[in-house]
Write a protein that holds these residues in place. Structure first.
Motif, PDB file in Angstrom:
ATOM      1  N   PHE A  69      76.323  -6.810  84.619  1.00 18.19           N
ATOM      2  CA  PHE A  69      76.236  -5.831  83.536  1.00 18.19           C
ATOM      3  C   PHE A  69      75.112  -6.167  82.548  1.00 18.19           C
ATOM      4  O   PHE A  69      74.823  -5.373  81.654  1.00 18.19           O
ATOM      5  CB  PHE A  69      77.583  -5.779  82.799  1.00 18.19           C
ATOM      6  N   HIS A  70      74.446  -7.291  82.733  1.00 22.31           N
ATOM      7  CA  HIS A  70      73.525  -7.768  81.697  1.00 22.31           C
ATOM      8  C   HIS A  70      72.306  -6.871  81.516  1.00 22.31           C
ATOM      9  O   HIS A  70      71.630  -6.940  80.476  1.00 22.31           O
ATOM     10  CB  HIS A  70      73.086  -9.210  81.991  1.00 22.31           C
ATOM     11  N   THR A  71      71.988  -6.004  82.477  1.00 20.88           N
ATOM     12  CA  THR A  71      70.835  -5.109  82.350  1.00 20.88           C
ATOM     13  C   THR A  71      71.210  -3.749  81.767  1.00 20.88           C
ATOM     14  O   THR A  71      70.328  -2.919  81.536  1.00 20.88           O
ATOM     15  CB  THR A  71      70.178  -4.895  83.720  1.00 20.88           C
ATOM     16  N   HIS A  72      72.477  -3.511  81.537  1.00 18.06           N
ATOM     17  CA  HIS A  72      72.946  -2.213  81.063  1.00 18.06           C
ATOM     18  C   HIS A  72      72.569  -2.015  79.595  1.00 18.06           C
ATOM     19  O   HIS A  72      72.456  -2.969  78.826  1.00 18.06           O
ATOM     20  CB  HIS A  72      74.466  -2.135  81.232  1.00 18.06           C
ATOM     21  N   GLN A  73      72.392  -0.763  79.191  1.00 21.09           N
ATOM     22  CA  GLN A  73      72.020  -0.476  77.796  1.00 21.09           C
ATOM     23  C   GLN A  73      73.094  -0.927  76.812  1.00 21.09           C
ATOM     24  O   GLN A  73      72.802  -1.186  75.640  1.00 21.09           O
ATOM     25  CB  GLN A  73      71.750   1.025  77.617  1.00 21.09           C
ATOM     26  N   TYR A  74      74.349  -1.024  77.279  1.00 23.66           N
ATOM     27  CA  TYR A  74      75.442  -1.443  76.410  1.00 23.66           C
ATOM     28  C   TYR A  74      75.912  -2.862  76.729  1.00 23.66           C
ATOM     29  O   TYR A  74      77.050  -3.227  76.453  1.00 23.66           O
ATOM     30  CB  TYR A  74      76.623  -0.482  76.539  1.00 23.66           C
ATOM     31  N   ALA A  75      75.014  -3.673  77.289  1.00 25.47           N
ATOM     32  CA  ALA A  75      75.419  -4.999  77.743  1.00 25.47           C
ATOM     33  C   ALA A  75      75.928  -5.880  76.608  1.00 25.47           C
ATOM     34  O   ALA A  75      76.844  -6.687  76.811  1.00 25.47           O
ATOM     35  CB  ALA A  75      74.246  -5.688  78.443  1.00 25.47           C
ATOM     36  N   ASN A  76      75.372  -5.752  75.424  1.00 27.13           N
ATOM     37  CA  ASN A  76      75.817  -6.551  74.279  1.00 27.13           C
ATOM     38  C   ASN A  76      77.074  -5.889  73.708  1.00 27.13           C
ATOM     39  O   ASN A  76      77.079  -5.276  72.642  1.00 27.13           O
ATOM     40  CB  ASN A  76      74.703  -6.630  73.238  1.00 27.13           C
ATOM     41  N   ILE A  77      78.167  -6.029  74.433  1.00 23.99           N
ATOM     42  CA  ILE A  77      79.347  -5.183  74.259  1.00 23.99           C
ATOM     43  C   ILE A  77      79.894  -5.208  72.840  1.00 23.99           C
ATOM     44  O   ILE A  77      80.128  -4.162  72.222  1.00 23.99           O
ATOM     45  CB  ILE A  77      80.431  -5.579  75.280  1.00 23.99           C
ATOM     46  N   ALA A  78      80.157  -6.384  72.299  1.00 28.22           N
ATOM     47  CA  ALA A  78      80.755  -6.440  70.963  1.00 28.22           C
ATOM     48  C   ALA A  78      79.846  -5.797  69.919  1.00 28.22           C
ATOM     49  O   ALA A  78      80.321  -5.084  69.029  1.00 28.22           O
ATOM     50  CB  ALA A  78      81.063  -7.885  70.581  1.00 28.22           C
ATOM     51  N   LYS A  79      78.551  -6.018  70.032  1.00 26.74           N
ATOM     52  CA  LYS A  79      77.636  -5.458  69.033  1.00 26.74           C
ATOM     53  C   LYS A  79      77.638  -3.940  69.074  1.00 26.74           C
ATOM     54  O   LYS A  79      77.732  -3.282  68.027  1.00 26.74           O
ATOM     55  CB  LYS A  79      76.215  -5.972  69.233  1.00 26.74           C
ATOM     56  N   VAL A  80      77.543  -3.360  70.271  1.00 25.94           N
ATOM     57  CA  VAL A  80      77.485  -1.894  70.329  1.00 25.94           C
ATOM     58  C   VAL A  80      78.829  -1.290  69.917  1.00 25.94           C
ATOM     59  O   VAL A  80      78.868  -0.199  69.326  1.00 25.94           O
ATOM     60  CB  VAL A  80      77.038  -1.400  71.722  1.00 25.94           C
ATOM     61  N   LEU A  81      79.924  -1.982  70.209  1.00 24.73           N
ATOM     62  CA  LEU A  81      81.221  -1.497  69.744  1.00 24.73           C
ATOM     63  C   LEU A  81      81.308  -1.537  68.221  1.00 24.73           C
ATOM     64  O   LEU A  81      81.717  -0.563  67.577  1.00 24.73           O
ATOM     65  CB  LEU A  81      82.348  -2.334  70.344  1.00 24.73           C
ATOM     66  N   PHE A  82      80.917  -2.658  67.639  1.00 26.57           N
ATOM     67  CA  PHE A  82      81.016  -2.785  66.186  1.00 26.57           C
ATOM     68  C   PHE A  82      80.130  -1.750  65.492  1.00 26.57           C
ATOM     69  O   PHE A  82      80.524  -1.153  64.479  1.00 26.57           O
ATOM     70  CB  PHE A  82      80.644  -4.196  65.749  1.00 26.57           C
ATOM     71  N   ASP A  83      78.945  -1.525  66.026  1.00 27.97           N
ATOM     72  CA  ASP A  83      78.063  -0.515  65.440  1.00 27.97           C
ATOM     73  C   ASP A  83      78.689   0.871  65.527  1.00 27.97           C
ATOM     74  O   ASP A  83      78.641   1.657  64.569  1.00 27.97           O
ATOM     75  CB  ASP A  83      76.706  -0.512  66.156  1.00 27.97           C
ATOM     76  N   ALA A  84      79.295   1.194  66.670  1.00 25.64           N
ATOM     77  CA  ALA A  84      79.906   2.511  66.853  1.00 25.64           C
ATOM     78  C   ALA A  84      81.111   2.698  65.938  1.00 25.64           C
ATOM     79  O   ALA A  84      81.314   3.775  65.362  1.00 25.64           O
ATOM     80  CB  ALA A  84      80.308   2.702  68.316  1.00 25.64           C
ATOM     81  N   PHE A  85      81.920   1.663  65.778  1.00 25.29           N
ATOM     82  CA  PHE A  85      83.105   1.776  64.927  1.00 25.29           C
ATOM     83  C   PHE A  85      82.709   1.871  63.448  1.00 25.29           C
ATOM     84  O   PHE A  85      83.305   2.646  62.694  1.00 25.29           O
ATOM     85  CB  PHE A  85      84.042   0.593  65.171  1.00 25.29           C
ATOM     86  N   ARG A  86      81.713   1.094  63.039  1.00 19.31           N
ATOM     87  CA  ARG A  86      81.260   1.199  61.651  1.00 19.31           C
ATOM     88  C   ARG A  86      80.776   2.619  61.343  1.00 19.31           C
ATOM     89  O   ARG A  86      80.999   3.143  60.247  1.00 19.31           O
ATOM     90  CB  ARG A  86      80.125   0.208  61.386  1.00 19.31           C
ATOM     91  N   ALA A  87      80.093   3.231  62.312  1.00 21.99           N
ATOM     92  CA  ALA A  87      79.574   4.584  62.109  1.00 21.99           C
ATOM     93  C   ALA A  87      80.693   5.593  61.891  1.00 21.99           C
ATOM     94  O   ALA A  87      80.463   6.652  61.285  1.00 21.99           O
ATOM     95  CB  ALA A  87      78.713   4.997  63.308  1.00 21.99           C
ATOM     96  N   ARG A  88      81.908   5.272  62.357  1.00 21.88           N
ATOM     97  CA  ARG A  88      83.064   6.136  62.140  1.00 21.88           C
ATOM     98  C   ARG A  88      83.912   5.683  60.962  1.00 21.88           C
ATOM     99  O   ARG A  88      85.027   6.181  60.769  1.00 21.88           O
ATOM    100  CB  ARG A  88      83.928   6.185  63.411  1.00 21.88           C
ATOM    101  N   GLY A  89      83.397   4.760  60.176  1.00 16.67           N
ATOM    102  CA  GLY A  89      84.106   4.317  58.983  1.00 16.67           C
ATOM    103  C   GLY A  89      85.224   3.331  59.248  1.00 16.67           C
ATOM    104  O   GLY A  89      86.086   3.113  58.380  1.00 16.67           O
ATOM    105  N   ILE A  90      85.228   2.707  60.419  1.00 19.52           N
ATOM    106  CA  ILE A  90      86.268   1.753  60.794  1.00 19.52           C
ATOM    107  C   ILE A  90      85.727   0.343  60.601  1.00 19.52           C
ATOM    108  O   ILE A  90      84.627   0.023  61.046  1.00 19.52           O
ATOM    109  CB  ILE A  90      86.724   1.990  62.248  1.00 19.52           C
ATOM    110  N   HIS A  91      86.506  -0.504  59.972  1.00 18.10           N
ATOM    111  CA  HIS A  91      86.057  -1.844  59.619  1.00 18.10           C
ATOM    112  C   HIS A  91      86.229  -2.815  60.786  1.00 18.10           C
ATOM    113  O   HIS A  91      86.967  -2.542  61.738  1.00 18.10           O
ATOM    114  CB  HIS A  91      86.790  -2.325  58.368  1.00 18.10           C
ATOM    115  N   ILE A  92      85.572  -3.964  60.675  1.00 14.53           N
ATOM    116  CA  ILE A  92      85.362  -4.838  61.828  1.00 14.53           C
ATOM    117  C   ILE A  92      86.002  -6.206  61.621  1.00 14.53           C
ATOM    118  O   ILE A  92      85.821  -6.857  60.592  1.00 14.53           O
ATOM    119  CB  ILE A  92      83.849  -5.020  62.092  1.00 14.53           C
TER     120      ILE A  92
END
Length: 475
Positions: free
Chosen positions: A158-181
């Protein structure tokens, strides 16, 4: 305090005795009498924010999801009696460990879409997000600079996937919806050669603790402390801003001579984020800013900040044959937790393909439907004495008191119901425009159910009672 001594030493624990003693020393959660109010004003203020949140989404996810087994714990021989019940194909523990640790070579969650996770969480009404950046197995679900055993490692497909840095992309997406980390992070790392170190007093994987006595091998332990601090600071900087560091692995603490000097780390991290909350589970004292019962609700009101992590099914990790809790059960658990002063972290184990299981999402969304009608009695409230009484729980905010009825399965609403609260002058049943007639007595009130609702069995009816003024309890 446990003392590590050689098998031949007199007057102390031998290795085997130490292992047995530690079983009893590691508890499910700290008690409130071990709580220490943080000295930092910014942390105390942030804990008031935390107490308003009430509901978190917790997700356990890692390569172990491919097998649908318990996360990490089967690796430990000392935990085999309970952790290896989910697999039967490989009786050789050492071979199993090689199979488990090699799951990174096949972990390829191509259906992972972080924004879908965040959209789902926002629809339910989750206020903060606890995610396993690293469990005890040491596999990092983010791009750490301090280990190659990670989702962005070259041997993980999965390391070549655009979302490979899983925790980071999740945290960014949740913050964008007003959800804390709140990153979950395991203090023990069973993949790290400075924790389960080879050629030491104990064989690798003998138990959940280090294979050596940190007091006798301080140079080895110091390497581990530095490694742990470096990874924790990555969560604060590269994956930040974060609101909570949710730290698991209660054996790693000063009482077991596994001191990672967490307050040193906290001072560094709070220079970046002054209000950062530490949830150093089962440790007590100044590093455990709130306590965390697991898979249980305490039997009493707890006056200090706390959070109970509850699975939506039977286990924290994804299971192929998992059985979900009914909606009534989940709703009553949330009411029970909030009525005793806590938050609930609802755990869903993610699938190996990168999705949250459909039935679990549907069940959580049902809880969200209940919250859309009744959430004013949950969010931004404080527990109200007598806190719970039979089928009732009680909350309050600056505007009203609430009586939440944990109506049992099969029981219906009759003509009237008695609420054990004094000074009730008026009542409204949330979600219904029908009037509720009130009879007020010295220590209770009788609420007359509107005719059209009698005989029904709603999941959890909530009555808003007359305004009583601000109700916040401060640390």
């Amino acid at each position: 305090m446990l003392e590590w001594k050689n098998e031949t030493d007199e007057g102390g624990y031998g290795v085997s005795e130490l292992i047995e003693a530690l079983r009893g020393d590691i508890i499910n959660h700290s008690e409130e009498d071990a709580y220490v109010v943080p000295k930092e004003a910014a942390v105390r203020e942030r804990l008031e924010w935390f107490r308003d949140q009430k509901l978190a989404l917790m997700v356990h996810w890692g390569p172990y999801s491919e097998l649908g087994i318990c996360e990490s714990w089967p690796l430990s021989d000392g935990d085999a009696d309970w952790a290896r019940k989910d697999y039967t194909w490989e009786p050789d523990a050492e071979l199993f460990r090689r199979q488990y640790f090699d799951l990174n070579r096949s972990f390829n969650p191509l259906r992972f879409q972080p924004h879908e996770w965040a959209d789902f969480a926002a629809r339910v009404g989750f206020r903060y997000f606890i995610f396993t950046t690293k469990h005890h197995d040491g596999f990092c679900m983010y791009d750490t600079a301090y280990s190659d055993y990670k989702v962005t490692g070259a041997d993980c497909p999965f390391h070549t996937h655009q979302y490979a840095n899983i925790a980071k992309v999740l945290f960014d997406a949740f913050r964008a919806r007003g959800i804390h980390i709140a990153p979950y992070f395991s203090k023990p790392d069973w993949h790290c050669p400075w924790y389960w170190a080879p050629d030491c007093e104990l064989p690798v994987a003998h138990w959940r603790n280090p294979t050596y006595d940190p007091r006798k091998r301080p140079e080895l332990w110091e390497k581990y402390v530095e490694f742990t601090h470096n990874q924790l600071m990555e969560l604060v900087t590269k994956l930040g801003p974060v609101d909570i560091l949710w730290l698991d692995g209660g054996q790693v603490g000063p009482r077991n001579h596994q001191d990672i000097r967490l307050m040193e780390l906290a001072e560094r991290a709070r220079k970046i984020n002054p209000g950062l909350i530490l949830a150093d589970r089962t440790i007590g004292g100044e590093t455990e800013n709130y306590i965390t019962p697991e898979q249980q609700v305490p039997d009493h009101y707890i006056p200090v900040p706390w959070e109970s992590c509850i699975t939506i099914g039977r286990s924290f990790a994804f299971g192929y044959e998992d059985v979900l809790k009914p909606l009534r059960t989940l709703t009553h658990l949330l009411i029970d937790v909030v009525g005793k002063g806590g938050n609930m972290a609802l755990n869903i184990g993610a699938q190996p393909d990168g999705r949250l299981p459909l039935r679990a999402r549907e069940r959580a969304l049902e809880l969200g439907d209940w919250l859309r009608v009744h959430g004013e009695a949950i969010f931004e409230t404080r527990a109200l004495a007598p806190y719970f009484d039979g089928e009732w729980s009680f909350t309050q905010n600056a505007h009203a008191r609430y009586a939440l009825w944990r109506l049992p399965e099969g029981k219906t609403m009759g003509e009237s119901v008695t609420v054990p609260l004094p000074d009730v002058r008026e009542a409204k049943l949330l979600g219904s425009g029908a009037p509720v007639r009130v009879e007020t007595f010295e220590n209770h009130a009788v609420l007359h159910i509107p005719e059209g609702l009698r005989g029904e069995s709603p999941i959890a009816p909530v009555f808003r009672l007359n305004a009583v003024g601000a109700a916040s309890e401060r640390l």
